[in-house]
Write a protein that holds these residues in place. Structure first.
Motif, short mmCIF file in Angstrom:
data_model
loop_
_atom_site.label_atom_id
_atom_site.label_comp_id
_atom_site.label_asym_id
_atom_site.label_seq_id
_atom_site.Cartn_x
_atom_site.Cartn_y
_atom_site.Cartn_z
N MET A 1 65.08 -103.61 94.91
CA MET A 1 65.76 -102.39 94.50
C MET A 1 65.24 -101.92 93.12
O MET A 1 65.04 -100.74 92.92
N LEU A 2 65.02 -102.86 92.22
CA LEU A 2 64.51 -102.51 90.90
C LEU A 2 63.11 -101.93 91.01
O LEU A 2 62.77 -100.97 90.31
N GLY A 3 62.29 -102.50 91.91
CA GLY A 3 60.94 -101.98 92.11
C GLY A 3 60.96 -100.55 92.65
O GLY A 3 60.16 -99.71 92.24
N GLU A 4 61.88 -100.28 93.58
CA GLU A 4 61.99 -98.92 94.12
C GLU A 4 62.41 -97.94 93.04
O GLU A 4 61.90 -96.82 92.98
N PHE A 5 63.36 -98.37 92.19
CA PHE A 5 63.82 -97.50 91.11
C PHE A 5 62.66 -97.21 90.14
O PHE A 5 62.47 -96.08 89.73
N LYS A 6 61.88 -98.24 89.81
CA LYS A 6 60.74 -98.07 88.92
C LYS A 6 59.72 -97.11 89.53
O LYS A 6 59.18 -96.24 88.84
N ALA A 7 59.47 -97.25 90.83
CA ALA A 7 58.54 -96.34 91.51
C ALA A 7 59.06 -94.91 91.50
O ALA A 7 58.32 -93.96 91.30
N PHE A 8 60.37 -94.75 91.69
CA PHE A 8 60.99 -93.42 91.70
C PHE A 8 60.88 -92.77 90.33
O PHE A 8 60.49 -91.61 90.21
N ILE A 9 61.21 -93.53 89.29
CA ILE A 9 61.19 -92.99 87.93
C ILE A 9 59.77 -92.66 87.48
O ILE A 9 59.54 -91.70 86.76
N SER A 10 58.81 -93.47 87.90
CA SER A 10 57.44 -93.27 87.41
C SER A 10 56.69 -92.18 88.16
O SER A 10 55.57 -91.85 87.80
N ARG A 11 57.29 -91.63 89.20
CA ARG A 11 56.63 -90.51 89.89
C ARG A 11 56.58 -89.31 88.95
O ARG A 11 57.49 -89.04 88.21
N GLY A 12 55.50 -88.58 89.02
CA GLY A 12 55.27 -87.47 88.10
C GLY A 12 56.32 -86.39 88.14
O GLY A 12 56.74 -85.89 87.12
N ASN A 13 56.78 -86.02 89.33
CA ASN A 13 57.70 -84.89 89.40
C ASN A 13 59.05 -85.21 88.78
O ASN A 13 59.72 -84.34 88.26
N VAL A 14 59.49 -86.47 88.79
CA VAL A 14 60.74 -86.84 88.15
C VAL A 14 60.59 -86.74 86.64
O VAL A 14 61.47 -86.21 85.95
N LEU A 15 59.48 -87.20 86.12
CA LEU A 15 59.25 -87.10 84.68
C LEU A 15 59.11 -85.64 84.25
O LEU A 15 59.62 -85.24 83.21
N ASP A 16 58.41 -84.85 85.05
CA ASP A 16 58.28 -83.42 84.75
C ASP A 16 59.64 -82.75 84.71
O ASP A 16 59.91 -81.91 83.84
N LEU A 17 60.50 -83.11 85.66
CA LEU A 17 61.84 -82.53 85.71
C LEU A 17 62.64 -82.92 84.47
O LEU A 17 63.31 -82.07 83.87
N ALA A 18 62.56 -84.18 84.07
CA ALA A 18 63.28 -84.62 82.88
C ALA A 18 62.81 -83.88 81.63
O ALA A 18 63.62 -83.43 80.83
N VAL A 19 61.51 -83.75 81.49
CA VAL A 19 60.96 -83.02 80.34
C VAL A 19 61.41 -81.56 80.39
O VAL A 19 61.80 -80.98 79.37
N GLY A 20 61.38 -80.97 81.58
CA GLY A 20 61.81 -79.58 81.72
C GLY A 20 63.27 -79.37 81.34
O GLY A 20 63.62 -78.39 80.69
N VAL A 21 64.13 -80.31 81.73
CA VAL A 21 65.56 -80.19 81.40
C VAL A 21 65.76 -80.30 79.89
O VAL A 21 66.51 -79.52 79.29
N ILE A 22 65.08 -81.24 79.26
CA ILE A 22 65.22 -81.43 77.80
C ILE A 22 64.70 -80.20 77.05
O ILE A 22 65.37 -79.68 76.16
N ILE A 23 63.54 -79.72 77.43
CA ILE A 23 62.99 -78.53 76.77
C ILE A 23 63.86 -77.31 77.06
O ILE A 23 64.09 -76.48 76.19
N GLY A 24 64.37 -77.21 78.29
CA GLY A 24 65.25 -76.10 78.64
C GLY A 24 66.52 -76.09 77.81
O GLY A 24 66.98 -75.03 77.38
N ALA A 25 67.10 -77.26 77.58
CA ALA A 25 68.31 -77.34 76.76
C ALA A 25 68.02 -76.90 75.32
O ALA A 25 68.80 -76.15 74.72
N ALA A 26 66.91 -77.37 74.79
CA ALA A 26 66.54 -76.98 73.43
C ALA A 26 66.26 -75.49 73.35
O ALA A 26 66.66 -74.81 72.40
N PHE A 27 65.56 -74.97 74.36
CA PHE A 27 65.26 -73.54 74.40
C PHE A 27 66.55 -72.72 74.52
O PHE A 27 66.67 -71.65 73.92
N GLY A 28 67.51 -73.23 75.29
CA GLY A 28 68.80 -72.55 75.42
C GLY A 28 69.51 -72.42 74.07
O GLY A 28 70.12 -71.40 73.77
#
Length: 142
Positions: A1-28
């Motif tokens: 389960m931990l390996g699946e979570f690590k694979a999920f988090i390390s996928r590019g689109n999840v990281l892109d989404l996280a960065v987008g949310v953080i930048i979006g909040a700051a931009f807001g």
């Protein structure tokens, strides 16, 4: 389960989404400050000193023990008075329009940058008339 979570988090689109949310909040926050601290005072000045942050309609009764000003939106709201704060709503609409316009500009520019180059045109072959002429000549010979 931990390996699946690590694979999920390390996928590019999840990281892109996280960065987008953080930048979006700051931009807001930047857009809110632009609206509240720059645009709304200018709009108030142009309209004769109207302060949109204190534009409201009292819907309920003011408590008997309330000692603040009847024109102070924040104090009345804190006291639990039912109000229609249309000034805050107008400010929120202006925030939304600015955010939507900036996002539109970003997406528009990204589409221009990310546009795929046009595929080269297929080499020109014989026209229909040429093909029909060849078929006619082949039938005559044969």
């Amino acid at each position: 389960m931990l390996g699946e979570f690590k694979a999920f988090i390390s996928r590019g689109n999840v990281l892109d989404l996280a960065v987008g949310v953080i930048i979006g909040a700051a931009f807001g926050k930047i857009v809110s400050s632009l609206t509240d601290d720059v645009l709304m005072p200018v709009i108030g000045w142009v309209t004769g000193g109207i302060d949109f942050s204190n534009r409201f309609i009292v819907l309920g009764t003011v408590p008997a023990d309330y000692t603040g000003s009847l024109g102070d939106y924040a104090a009345l709201k804190k006291a639990g008075v039912a109000m229609l704060g249309y000034g805050s709503f107008i400010t929120a609409i202006i925030n939304f329009v600015i955010m939507a316009f900036v996002i539109f500009l970003i997406v528009r520019q990204a589409n221009k940058v990310l546009v795929k180059p046009a595929e080269p045109a297929a080499p020109a072959g014989p026209s229909e008339v040429d093909l029909l002429t060849e078929i006619r000549d082949a039938l005559k010979k044969g």
